[in-house]
Each structure stands twice: as C-alpha cells, then as structure tokens.
Scaffold this active site. Structure first.
Site, mmCIF file in Angstrom:
data_model
loop_
_atom_site.group_PDB
_atom_site.id
_atom_site.type_symbol
_atom_site.label_atom_id
_atom_site.label_comp_id
_atom_site.label_asym_id
_atom_site.label_seq_id
_atom_site.Cartn_x
_atom_site.Cartn_y
_atom_site.Cartn_z
ATOM 1 N N ARG A 50 6.508 -82.037 23.522
ATOM 2 C CA ARG A 50 6.129 -81.855 21.842
ATOM 3 C C ARG A 50 5.985 -83.862 21.561
ATOM 4 O O ARG A 50 5.196 -83.857 20.253
ATOM 5 C CB ARG A 50 7.232 -81.473 21.216
ATOM 6 C CG ARG A 50 7.283 -81.488 19.376
ATOM 7 C CD ARG A 50 7.872 -81.285 18.603
ATOM 8 N NE ARG A 50 9.470 -80.277 19.293
ATOM 9 C CZ ARG A 50 10.477 -81.689 19.223
ATOM 10 N NH1 ARG A 50 10.511 -82.345 18.812
ATOM 11 N NH2 ARG A 50 11.712 -80.985 19.623
ATOM 12 N N ASP A 174 -11.038 -83.278 5.009
ATOM 13 C CA ASP A 174 -11.340 -82.260 5.873
ATOM 14 C C ASP A 174 -13.483 -82.815 6.469
ATOM 15 O O ASP A 174 -13.890 -82.654 5.951
ATOM 16 C CB ASP A 174 -11.401 -81.172 5.242
ATOM 17 C CG ASP A 174 -11.399 -79.842 5.964
ATOM 18 O OD1 ASP A 174 -12.144 -79.906 7.027
ATOM 19 O OD2 ASP A 174 -10.945 -79.017 5.774
#
Ligand code: PLP
Length: 394
Positions: A50, A174
């Site tokens: 992770r 974005d």
C-alpha cells in the site's frame, strides 16, 4: 527517462529501462504485498505494497515526469484520486470550484466533503472578478477543470494560478481531458494535477485508475501521507495495464483530435444541430487561451440538437458509435450528460450552465472519420424521420 526526450519518446519508453535483473522491456507485474527486510532497520525500498509497490512506483515516476511534477500517486480510480486530494482540507475550509464540472466531483464535494465541514463555491473560474467575489478568509484552494466536462469552458491556468498564489491558495487542475501530451498545468503555475486515468491515459476502456501529481517537497510529502493512509491505491496489474495504454498516448491523442475537429465542423453545419461546444473551433470563447496554454485539443466535444425529441432516436440508431457513459477510449462513445454523468448536479445548476436535455457529449474515438460522420448522419436523419415524418435517404 532522459529529460531531453520529447514526450512521445518518454511515453513509448515508460517502464522500459527500469528492470535491471532480466532487462525486460516491459516492466513486470510485481504482485507481492510484503517485501523482505534484509536486516532490522534495513529496507529494499519496498516494505508493504500500500505504501510503495514496484510496478506502481514505475507508473508513478513516469506520471510525475510527464506532468513535470515532483511526485506521482496512482489511485484505484479518478474519484479515489480526487478524494485523496480533497482530504488535504479540514473542517471549516472553503474551496472555489469550476461551475461546469464532472458530476462525480460535484457529488463528492456536496454529499461527502460537506458532511466534514468543507464547503465549495462554484463559479466561472476564468473570471477573476467572480473568483474574488466568492473568496473567503477560509478559502484554501481553487479547483478547476479545463476544458470542463461537458461544456468545454476554458480557464487560463497561468492567470488564475497567479491570482491564487497572491492569496495563498493552492491551484488544483483536473487534466483528464487533455493529458500531459497536450497540457501541463504544473508548468503553467498549478500545484496539483489530477486525472481520471480511466480515460485517455488508459485509453482502451479497460482499466479504472486515477493519477495525482504534485509539485514541491511539502505538498508531495503530504500527498504521500494521504495516499498511504487512505489506501485507495492502484493494484500492480492495473498499474501495468495503465502503462501499456500510456505508451501509445501520443498517437491516440493526435487521432482523437483530428477526428473530433472534422466531426465538430460537420455538426456545426448540420441542420439538426443548434450548437457545438469545442475549443478547437475558432468561434469558441476559449479558443485563444486554449491555443496558448495547450499544444492540442481533446477528442471530446458536446453539441446541442435543435429539438430534445431527437436525443432518444439518435442514441438508438447509432451503429458504430456506442451509447455509453465514459470518454477517452479508442472506441467512440456518446453520452447524454443530463441523465448520466451529470445527473447528480441539481437541475437549476445544470440548466444555468447549459447542461440541458438537448446536450449530447461525444467522445470521438480513433475509427475512420468518414465512418463516424456517416454513422452520425444516418442517426440524425433517422431521428428526424421519426420525429417529423418523411423518408430515409439511402
Ligand atoms: N474527472 C473527470 C473530468 C471525469 O470525467 C471523471 C469520470 O468521468 C472523473 C474525474 C472520475 O474518474 P473515475 O471515473 O476514473 O473515477
């Protein structure tokens, strides 16, 4: 990757030089979640997947270099990337956000972040007066899509990020619709770039992924902490799949762009089309800014038919183009934003922006442009025959 290489070379070579053991030109999928420690207090650089995982790390390094940032983070979806970024903010913080916006981002802000006391104001982010009018003492960041999804509104990234800096606000962009191949917001003054890599970066409608790229040591360290702590990380096999797609990004974007421009021009002159929203067209209000800050145009545009009754039969009669809810893949997809991608945005906001029941969004694929034009033409004609009566011309 050599900094001097053109972006086409960097893309084609993703992962090609990093595998020292066998020399494999495609970086392998390291499925391991745990990594042996050589001794107490020692690490190979990988401890637990992770936190850091080899295949993902190669992708993250490539993403950072392509966006000209300092650190990259691969997430399990674009929404996971957005969530990770928004978790930088705390109760009482305020954000300024593009008025026309992907519906999922709006839903995340209004239905989830709002519960934790993070608020947002939605404005035309290219208008400094409007930005100033909603700025509050607790405003922490400016979040923009440019061009926006679905109305293709363009924001001058350099102009607004310098305004944001004056007020100690972060600028988050974005960059899904243009990708680093056409636009690199961090070079223009932004601090963080986010992607739905499910779209153009992956490019084949077969991998769900998100990317974050940060600039500066402090922001990169904070994002590393959030990415690891929240855990919405990309799997090794999806990381591989995404890199495989990214290798051909330049070729695909060139074709998406040329197809989209030809089809947008065709639709501009079509009697059943009222308006085409595409910044590559000289009459689009964002045309000049788009040309200045980007080296090309996305393969997506929206258009309004003259009568909402055409929408249903057009979608039903399309043969080559698929009626489906995504964008950025090699296959052409048509979306109806008012009932699909943007259904979570309240009607009054949607209508004020222009996302109404006549708007269709077209993600133009890499098929032959003549086949796409023919398919659109026959679907519009069939819709006209159904709505107004008459005959189909073979
Ligand atoms: N940002 C934009 C501009 C999008 O279009 C989308 C999805 O359509 C997202 C973010 C969310 O990405 P994902 O669907 O990969 O979670």
């Amino acid at each position: 990757m050599d900094k001097k290489w053109h972006i086409e070379s960097k893309l084609a070579q993703i992962g090609s030089v990093e595998e020292p053991v066998t020399g494999a030109v495609n970086y392998p999928i390291y499925q391991a979640t745990a990594f042996r420690h050589p001794r107490l207090g020692q690490s190979t650089g990988f401890d637990y997947a992770r936190t850091k995982s080899p295949t993902r790390a190669v992708l993250e390094q490539a993403a950072a270099e392509l966006e000209c940032g300092d650190a990259g983070f691969a997430c399990s979806s674009g929404m996971a990337a957005l969530q990770t970024v928004f978790m930088m903010f705390a109760q009482g913080d305020h954000l300024i956000v593009s008025l026309d916006l992907y519906g999922g981002t709006y839903r995340l802000l209004e239905r989830i972040l709002a519960k934790f006391g993070v608020t947002a104001s939605y404005v035309d982010t290219n208008d400094l007066d409007k930005l100033e009018s909603v700025r509050q003492p607790n405003t922490k960041a400016l979040f923009i899509e440019t061009p926006t999804n679905p109305l293709m509104m363009v924001t001058d990234i350099g102009k607004v990020s310098s305004w944001a800096k004056q007020h100690q606000l972060l600028t988050i962009v974005d960059n899904t619709l243009l990708t680093p191949y056409f636009q690199r917001p961090l070079e223009l003054g932004a601090d963080i770039v986010v992607h739905s890599a499910t779209k153009y970066l992956g490019g084949h409608n077969d991998v769900l992924a998100g990317i974050i790229v940060t600039k500066g040591e402090k922001l990169s360290a904070e994002m590393f902490f959030l990415h690891n702590s929240l855990g919405a990380v990309l799997s090794p096999s999806d990381s591989y799949q995404l890199m495989r797609g990214m290798k051909t990004l330049a070729l695909r974007m060139d074709r998406h762009q040329s197809n989209a421009l030809a089809i947008a021009k065709y639709l501009q002159n079509h009697p059943q089309v009222a308006e085409v929203f595409y910044p590559a067209l000289p009459d689009h209000p964002g045309y000049e800014i788009q040309n200045q800050q980007s080296s090309g145009n996305t393969g997506i545009f929206s258009f309004k038919v003259t009568d909402a009754r055409y929408v249903e039969p057009v979608l039903r009669h399309l043969k080559l183009i698929t009626f489906a809810e995504s964008l950025g893949g090699v296959e052409s997809l048509m979306t109806y934003p008012a009932v699909q991608t943007h259904a979570d945005i309240p009607l009054e906001i949607r209508e004020a922006v222009g996302v109404d029941d006549r708007l269709l969004r077209f993600s133009v694929g890499i098929e032959h442009v003549n086949d796409l034009i023919e398919d659109l033409g026959q679907a519009l004609e069939a819709a006209s025959v159904e709505v107004e009566g008459g005959e189909i011309h073979e």
